[in-house]
Motif scaffolding. Structure first.
Motif, mmCIF file in Angstrom:
data_model
loop_
_atom_site.group_PDB
_atom_site.id
_atom_site.type_symbol
_atom_site.label_atom_id
_atom_site.label_comp_id
_atom_site.label_asym_id
_atom_site.label_seq_id
_atom_site.Cartn_x
_atom_site.Cartn_y
_atom_site.Cartn_z
ATOM 1 N N ARG A 254 1.209 0.618 -1.610
ATOM 2 C CA ARG A 254 1.761 1.105 -0.336
ATOM 3 C C ARG A 254 0.661 1.150 0.732
ATOM 4 N NH1 ARG A 254 6.455 5.537 0.981
ATOM 5 N NH2 ARG A 254 6.304 5.323 3.234
ATOM 6 N N LYS B 285 8.464 8.766 4.455
ATOM 7 C CA LYS B 285 7.367 9.578 4.992
ATOM 8 C C LYS B 285 7.878 10.365 6.195
ATOM 9 C CE LYS B 285 3.113 7.114 3.781
ATOM 10 N NZ LYS B 285 1.969 6.348 4.301
ATOM 11 N N LYS C 211 9.194 -3.774 3.225
ATOM 12 C CA LYS C 211 8.780 -2.373 3.084
ATOM 13 C C LYS C 211 9.503 -1.718 1.911
ATOM 14 C CE LYS C 211 7.477 1.865 5.046
ATOM 15 N NZ LYS C 211 7.117 2.658 6.198
ATOM 16 N N GLU D 133 2.136 6.130 -2.457
ATOM 17 C CA GLU D 133 0.913 5.486 -1.986
ATOM 18 C C GLU D 133 -0.265 5.648 -2.952
ATOM 19 O OE1 GLU D 133 0.595 5.692 2.293
ATOM 20 O OE2 GLU D 133 -1.528 5.254 2.174
ATOM 21 N N ASP E 118 9.693 0.119 10.244
ATOM 22 C CA ASP E 118 8.635 0.841 9.536
ATOM 23 C C ASP E 118 8.960 2.313 9.294
ATOM 24 O OD1 ASP E 118 6.217 1.474 8.372
ATOM 25 O OD2 ASP E 118 5.140 1.659 10.261
ATOM 26 N N LEU F 260 0.370 -1.317 3.573
ATOM 27 C CA LEU F 260 1.124 -1.153 4.824
ATOM 28 C C LEU F 260 0.244 -0.591 5.932
ATOM 29 C CD1 LEU F 260 4.402 0.353 3.316
ATOM 30 C CD2 LEU F 260 4.150 -1.920 4.327
ATOM 31 N N ASN F 261 -0.957 -0.168 5.558
ATOM 32 C CA ASN F 261 -1.884 0.366 6.559
ATOM 33 C C ASN F 261 -2.847 -0.699 7.064
ATOM 34 O OD1 ASN F 261 -0.824 2.975 6.348
ATOM 35 N ND2 ASN F 261 -2.028 3.346 4.507
HETATM 36 N N1 GLY Z 1 3.821 3.310 7.695
HETATM 37 C C1 GLY Z 1 3.198 3.184 6.450
HETATM 38 C C2 GLY Z 1 3.967 3.753 5.307
HETATM 39 O O1 GLY Z 1 5.123 4.113 5.452
HETATM 40 O O2 GLY Z 1 3.444 3.870 4.236
#
Ligand code: GLY
Length: 371
Positions: free
Chosen positions: A243, A144, A229, A239, A138, A246-247
């Protein structure tokens, strides 16, 4: 036993190398881009204890001068003041725009080091060496980076492309059991939002000694997660939409972590509980999730916190303060069906309260007997 693939971001392409004992090959990849004899290494203190000499001597074969800084364990290292220390370490030791920063550790070290790389001299080359399951599947993927502020987690940060990610599963051999389980939650998240086969692949986590996990099965599972991912962040780097999937479970998880002051619960534990609550809420909102696919992993988790320590009102308040909120309502990633995530705003506070009771019930059931 090594797999190499590329991820495209708006600021360029970076490669991900995954496998056992791939660190040296990974360095060759980085060297193709590097034109300096100096490098920096930011390394988690626990990783340093187990693998510090190996990582440092490997780097020293390629760089005449390697400056090293150790990052203390724990979320506190993702602070404004420690980020300032890391920046000071780089600047006082002669960093240039082309000096690479190697960041070896889990999510905390990766986020912190990534942000230091993004901000020092407006950006220096960053190479992630994720050493935990969570960081491999992740946090090292997708650009990020960030640190915490006293008002909340990851509130200061930047999207910043690494030059490469070298995910060598040799580093997992020294990982404590609790850290494996910490990473399992993010793996199960990919199962919930994208690929049902992950739930059966992840059964390798049900064995007693996780360091004896079949290396190929583990690498394949980690790669499957990274590819999911990668696919998502390539379609929605910043995001704007998908995206956010992923939360899944993370709106609950972040509130729980905040209520526990990022101390008595790990991110993975909180995410597992958050996914249980999000699954329940999904059903209440019309989702068709007959089977609870997370349940078989429940016994792997044990919790330090007691239910009496938590206030549902505080937890809901933290959810409302989440940086991803829209107006005053809380927006969740829910499932219409397994592998069919959707974003839904839930206005019914009573329903959210009841979802928290799922978390409290699980906490009670799997209370850790000792530490
Ligand atoms: N861990 C969530 C992201 O990278 O968007």
């Amino acid at each position: 036993m090594q797999h190499n693939f590329e991820i495209t971001s708006s600021s360029g392409i970076y490669s991900v190398l995954i496998g056992k004992d791939v660190f040296s090959d990974g360095l060759q990849e980085v060297l193709k881009k590097s034109s300096t004899d100096k490098a920096f290494l930011l390394i988690d203190e626990n990783v340093e204890n187990h693998h510090g000499d190996f990582i440092l001597t490997s780097l020293q074969k390629h760089f005449a001068n390697v400056e090293k800084m150790t990052v203390p364990q724990g979320e506190e290292s993702k602070s404004v003041s420690f980020w300032s220390d890391v920046s000071g370490f780089l600047l006082q030791n002669g960093v240039r725009r082309n000096t690479p920063l190697f960041v070896a550790g889990g999510g905390v070290t990766g986020d912190l080091g990534g942000f230091a790389a993004a901000t020092t001299l407006r950006g220096i080359p960053l190479i992630h060496i994720p050493t935990s399951v969570l960081a491999m599947v992740d946090s090292s993927i997708g650009g990020k980076t960030g640190i915490n502020h006293t008002t909340g987690k990851n509130l200061i940060g930047a999207f910043y492309k690494p030059e490469a990610v070298i995910a060598d599963t040799r580093f997992l051999d020294s990982l404590p059991r609790r850290e494996w389980v910490n990473g399992l939650s993010e793996i199960l998240k990919y199962g919930a939002i994208r690929d049902d086969s992950i739930f059966s692949d992840a059964e390798i986590f049900l064995q007693e000694d996780l360091s004896k996990t079949d290396p190929l099965a583990l690498i394949n599972l980690i790669e499957k997660c990274i590819r999911i991912k990668a696919d998502i962040v390539q379609k929605d780097e910043y995001e704007g939409n998908i995206r956010a999937f992923l939360n899944y479970g993370h709106t609950f998880a972040h509130a729980l972590e905040k209520e526990c002051r990022f101390d008595s619960i790990s991110h993975g534990e909180a995410v597992y509980l958050g996914m249980l609550a999000a699954g329940w809420l999904s059903i209440q909102c019309g989702g068709d999730l007959e089977e609870n696919k997370l349940e078989k992993f429940s016994s792997l988790y044990s919790y330090k916190i007691t239910v009496g320590q938590l206030s549902t009102d505080n937890l809901i308040h933290h959810m409302q303060a989440d940086k991803k909120r829209i107006e005053n309502h809380i927006r969740f990633v829910l499932l219409d069906r397994w592998q069919h995530p959707v974003l839904k705003t839930v206005k019914d506070r009573e329903l959210i309260k009841q979802a928290w009771s799922i978390v409290l019930g699980e906490l009670h059931k799997n209370k850790r007997s000792s530490d």
